[in-house]
Design a protein around this motif. Structure first.
Motif, PDB file in Angstrom:
ATOM      1  N   THR A   1       7.006  75.701  16.611  1.00 61.91           N
ATOM      2  CA  THR A   1       8.149  75.039  15.984  1.00 61.91           C
ATOM      3  C   THR A   1       7.711  73.734  15.332  1.00 61.91           C
ATOM      4  OG1 THR A   1       9.691  75.959  17.608  1.00 61.91           O
ATOM      5  CG2 THR A   1      10.446  74.048  16.368  1.00 61.91           C
ATOM      6  N   TRP A   2       8.099  73.570  14.074  1.00 56.95           N
ATOM      7  CA  TRP A   2       7.907  72.309  13.360  1.00 56.95           C
ATOM      8  C   TRP A   2       9.257  71.608  13.251  1.00 56.95           C
ATOM      9  CZ3 TRP A   2       3.476  69.968  11.976  1.00 56.95           C
ATOM     10  CH2 TRP A   2       2.307  70.743  11.929  1.00 56.95           C
ATOM     11  N   ARG A   3       9.268  70.299  13.481  1.00 56.07           N
ATOM     12  CA  ARG A   3      10.468  69.482  13.328  1.00 56.07           C
ATOM     13  C   ARG A   3      10.125  68.252  12.485  1.00 56.07           C
ATOM     14  NH1 ARG A   3      10.440  70.956  18.826  1.00 56.07           N
ATOM     15  NH2 ARG A   3      12.206  72.261  19.453  1.00 56.07           N
ATOM     16  N   MET A   4      11.070  67.828  11.675  1.00 55.59           N
ATOM     17  CA  MET A   4      10.862  66.636  10.854  1.00 55.59           C
ATOM     18  C   MET A   4      12.194  66.161  10.306  1.00 55.59           C
ATOM     19  SD  MET A   4       9.070  68.709   7.741  1.00 55.59           S
ATOM     20  CE  MET A   4       8.298  69.759   8.974  1.00 55.59           C
ATOM     21  N   CYS A   5      12.196  64.933   9.814  1.00 60.97           N
ATOM     22  CA  CYS A   5      13.322  64.384   9.074  1.00 60.97           C
ATOM     23  C   CYS A   5      12.925  64.284   7.607  1.00 60.97           C
ATOM     24  CB  CYS A   5      13.669  62.994   9.587  1.00 60.97           C
ATOM     25  SG  CYS A   5      14.048  62.911  11.350  1.00 60.97           S
ATOM     26  N   TRP A   6      13.923  64.084   6.755  1.00 58.21           N
ATOM     27  CA  TRP A   6      13.619  63.878   5.337  1.00 58.21           C
ATOM     28  C   TRP A   6      14.546  62.825   4.766  1.00 58.21           C
ATOM     29  CZ3 TRP A   6      17.075  64.747   1.294  1.00 58.21           C
ATOM     30  CH2 TRP A   6      18.245  65.448   1.617  1.00 58.21           C
ATOM     31  N   HIS A   7      14.063  62.120   3.768  1.00 53.04           N
ATOM     32  CA  HIS A   7      14.934  61.283   2.957  1.00 53.04           C
ATOM     33  C   HIS A   7      14.356  61.251   1.545  1.00 53.04           C
ATOM     34  CE1 HIS A   7      11.997  58.114   4.168  1.00 53.04           C
ATOM     35  NE2 HIS A   7      12.373  57.479   3.080  1.00 53.04           N
ATOM     36  N   TYR A   8      15.066  60.619   0.641  1.00 50.88           N
ATOM     37  CA  TYR A   8      14.697  60.666  -0.767  1.00 50.88           C
ATOM     38  C   TYR A   8      14.587  59.254  -1.308  1.00 50.88           C
ATOM     39  CZ  TYR A   8      14.328  62.551  -5.465  1.00 50.88           C
ATOM     40  OH  TYR A   8      13.868  62.898  -6.713  1.00 50.88           O
ATOM     41  N   ASN A   9      13.504  59.020  -2.063  1.00 55.10           N
ATOM     42  CA  ASN A   9      13.201  57.699  -2.592  1.00 55.10           C
ATOM     43  C   ASN A   9      13.344  57.687  -4.109  1.00 55.10           C
ATOM     44  OD1 ASN A   9      10.941  55.788  -3.787  1.00 55.10           O
ATOM     45  ND2 ASN A   9      11.501  54.952  -1.793  1.00 55.10           N
ATOM     46  N   THR A  10      13.846  56.597  -4.644  1.00 53.80           N
ATOM     47  CA  THR A  10      14.074  56.473  -6.082  1.00 53.80           C
ATOM     48  C   THR A  10      12.816  56.725  -6.900  1.00 53.80           C
ATOM     49  OG1 THR A  10      15.740  54.792  -5.604  1.00 53.80           O
ATOM     50  CG2 THR A  10      15.006  54.963  -7.880  1.00 53.80           C
ATOM     51  N   TYR A  11      11.658  56.353  -6.370  1.00 51.55           N
ATOM     52  CA  TYR A  11      10.415  56.486  -7.120  1.00 51.55           C
ATOM     53  C   TYR A  11       9.622  57.723  -6.709  1.00 51.55           C
ATOM     54  CZ  TYR A  11      11.450  51.924  -8.990  1.00 51.55           C
ATOM     55  OH  TYR A  11      12.058  50.891  -9.642  1.00 51.55           O
ATOM     56  N   SER A  12       9.221  57.794  -5.438  1.00 49.45           N
ATOM     57  CA  SER A  12       8.313  58.868  -5.022  1.00 49.45           C
ATOM     58  C   SER A  12       9.019  60.177  -4.718  1.00 49.45           C
ATOM     59  CB  SER A  12       7.498  58.422  -3.807  1.00 49.45           C
ATOM     60  OG  SER A  12       8.337  58.007  -2.758  1.00 49.45           O
ATOM     61  N   GLY A  13      10.345  60.185  -4.701  1.00 53.49           N
ATOM     62  CA  GLY A  13      11.068  61.420  -4.425  1.00 53.49           C
ATOM     63  C   GLY A  13      11.094  61.737  -2.945  1.00 53.49           C
ATOM     64  N   LEU A  14      10.752  62.975  -2.592  1.00 50.59           N
ATOM     65  CA  LEU A  14      10.852  63.453  -1.221  1.00 50.59           C
ATOM     66  C   LEU A  14       9.883  62.727  -0.295  1.00 50.59           C
ATOM     67  CD1 LEU A  14      11.931  65.579   0.848  1.00 50.59           C
ATOM     68  CD2 LEU A  14      10.028  67.045   0.097  1.00 50.59           C
ATOM     69  N   ILE A  15      10.410  62.250   0.842  1.00 54.06           N
ATOM     70  CA  ILE A  15       9.587  61.669   1.904  1.00 54.06           C
ATOM     71  C   ILE A  15       9.925  62.396   3.202  1.00 54.06           C
ATOM     72  CG2 ILE A  15       9.039  59.600   3.233  1.00 54.06           C
ATOM     73  CD1 ILE A  15       9.771  57.934   0.805  1.00 54.06           C
ATOM     74  N   LEU A  16       8.899  62.839   3.911  1.00 51.05           N
ATOM     75  CA  LEU A  16       9.080  63.478   5.209  1.00 51.05           C
ATOM     76  C   LEU A  16       8.727  62.487   6.309  1.00 51.05           C
ATOM     77  CD1 LEU A  16       7.525  66.992   4.477  1.00 51.05           C
ATOM     78  CD2 LEU A  16       9.926  66.293   4.332  1.00 51.05           C
ATOM     79  N   ASP A  17       9.566  62.447   7.345  1.00 49.24           N
ATOM     80  CA  ASP A  17       9.411  61.482   8.428  1.00 49.24           C
ATOM     81  C   ASP A  17       9.368  62.190   9.776  1.00 49.24           C
ATOM     82  OD1 ASP A  17       9.855  59.075   6.699  1.00 49.24           O
ATOM     83  OD2 ASP A  17      11.860  59.920   6.516  1.00 49.24           O
ATOM     84  N   ASN A  18       8.739  61.529  10.748  1.00 47.36           N
ATOM     85  CA  ASN A  18       8.772  61.968  12.147  1.00 47.36           C
ATOM     86  C   ASN A  18       8.429  63.450  12.295  1.00 47.36           C
ATOM     87  OD1 ASN A  18       9.654  59.347  12.871  1.00 47.36           O
ATOM     88  ND2 ASN A  18      11.751  59.916  12.375  1.00 47.36           N
ATOM     89  N   ILE A  19       7.291  63.827  11.730  1.00 44.90           N
ATOM     90  CA  ILE A  19       6.858  65.223  11.746  1.00 44.90           C
ATOM     91  C   ILE A  19       6.207  65.534  13.086  1.00 44.90           C
ATOM     92  CG2 ILE A  19       5.359  66.917  10.638  1.00 44.90           C
ATOM     93  CD1 ILE A  19       5.548  65.186   8.084  1.00 44.90           C
TER      94      ILE A  19
END
Length: 438
Positions: free
Chosen positions: A66-84
């Motif tokens: 199982t993989w778990r992660m959060c995501w959010h979106y940045n005005t410049y770099s776009g997709l960012i994955l967190d806490n993987i």
């Protein structure tokens, strides 16, 4: 602000324009997120650390991984994955791997020296998230992202994709085995977005495998700029009739920024391994010696044959008592010698909050160095940040029209001693840890 490849703005003018765009955004949130859409009939899942269900990605793959992660979106770099985090079937709880992972720049210099672009911080890359069709996310879910000045965009695909053999073993009876053939097909969790930067479209793709491997790739597609043709110059390739329409050659130098959090700690250690082969003397065989070098200071590293790096946990070990680590496995790359920040393949810098983009960095105080090569200046690594640079020299061809086929560049992170055995080991081989049966 939107800067087109076709505009051919000088670097200084482009950077100044980007600064104006940044100043207009100061005081406003430049990081946003959109709600995730749950798969129909999905059972409630344990939350990933630090995010609500709206911003969570979780997938169980073959073998029970199982993989778990959060995501959010940045005005410049776009997709960012967190806490993987990664949890094989044999582990009682998730193993934290990365605190954050994202694109850190796409540097595009043209061969004639008349144009040079930083597509992440110098164009509308983050604001130009593309709407995905259902057919572009087969078998998956398209999540809606709130894009500044762009509204709600169904632009984040999460799905699974077959990758072929996960393993195969003929446990040959002639060598004392059972005679059984063990084989399994693997699947990856695939997370991706598409962002437009002028004529190009970039697919930012992350793949998470059931064996613990992480793959990151950027695929360039879209169209060649109609303005970037060099006439009679020899720095282009004719893609029109006869010797007409020479498309200007250029490079795509893609950077990623990785903030590791192995076993929940930012204080991982970096190690470099080099192997030297000595030819045989007389009728003997070649010998190879491998040397481990702890990297305690910031480093601008260069690839060589039989050289590699790993990030080592200081907070956890596997069941065999070995420190967990992830090995950097770079893909094919064509190093660009034109700028100091493109002359190296990896950088390890100590964490500074404002150091976010490998070139044309934004958000640091005035006068602060604007590229990653200036940050790797010998400080002690207490919280190492990893930067990976993969280059591609794009010499156009007739087949690039129209639309342009995707050309990929990227790297992998391979688990090294994260688990005591293959996380997909079949049950009846689970006692083979160490020297195989004979």
């Amino acid at each position: 602000m939107h800067v087109s490849h076709g505009n051919r703005l000088p670097r200084a003018r482009k950077a100044a324009g980007t600064a104006l765009a940044v100043s207009a955004l100061l005081g406003a949130a430049i990081t946003t997120a959109g709600p995730a859409t749950a798969a129909p009939g999905a059972a409630p899942r344990a939350p990933a650390a630090g995010c609500s269900a709206d911003y969570r990605i979780e997938q169980t793959l073959d073998g029970g991984t199982t993989w778990r992660m959060c995501w959010h979106y940045n005005t410049y770099s776009g997709l960012i994955l967190d806490n993987i985090s990664y949890q094989p079937k044999s582990e009682p709880k998730p193993i934290p791997v990365l605190t954050s992972a994202r694109l850190a720049q796409i540097h595009v210099p043209y061969d004639d020296g008349e144009a040079e672009f930083d597509d992440v911080t110098g164009t509308d890359f983050g604001r130009k998230l593309q709407k995905l069709k259902t057919s572009e996310c087969p078998g998956g879910t398209i999540k809606t992202v709130k894009v500044p000045d762009g509204g709600n965009v169904p632009g984040l695909c999460t799905t699974t994709r077959a990758r072929g053999h996960a393993y195969r073993l003929n446990n040959d009876a002639s060598t004392g085995g059972s005679g059984k053939v063990y084989a399994s097909q693997g699947k990856d969790l695939l997370v991706y977005t598409v962002n437009k930067a002028s004529w190009y479209e970039y697919i930012t793709e992350w793949r998470f495998s059931s064996d613990g491997t992480i793959h990151s790739n950027v695929g360039a597609t879209g169209s060649l700029s109609p303005y970037d043709f060099d006439g009679g110059d020899d720095r282009g390739w004719p893609i029109g009739k006869g010797d007409q329409a020479k498309a200007e050659s250029h490079s795509h130098n893609v950077f990623w920024r990785l903030n590791f959090g192995l076993d929940g700690s930012p204080k991982s250690k970096v190690e470099q391994y080099d192997s030297k082969v000595t030819p045989p003397s007389g009728r003997g065989s070649p010998t190879t010696k491998t040397t481990r070098t702890p990297i305690t200071k910031e480093l601008a590293g260069d690839r060589q044959d039989m050289r590699w790096w790993r990030m080592v946990s200081t907070a956890g070990k596997n069941k065999d008592g070995h420190p967990r680590s992830y090995e950097f496995v770079p893909g094919a790359s064509q190093k660009h010698a034109g700028r100091p920040f493109t002359r190296h393949d990896v950088f390890f810098t100590d964490y500074k909050k404002c150091e976010q983009y490998a070139s044309n960095n934004i958000g640091c105080p005035n006068g602060y160095p604007a590229s990653v090569d200036k940050w790797a200046n010998g400080e002690t690594l207490k919280h190492p940040i990893s930067w990976v640079n993969i280059g591609f020299h794009h010499i156009a061809r007739d087949e690039d029209q129209q639309p342009m086929p995707v050309h990929w560049q990227g790297f992998s992170l391979a688990p090294r001693d994260v688990t005591a055995m293959n996380p997909l080991t079949p049950q009846d081989l689970s006692d083979v840890n160490g020297r195989p049966r004979t």
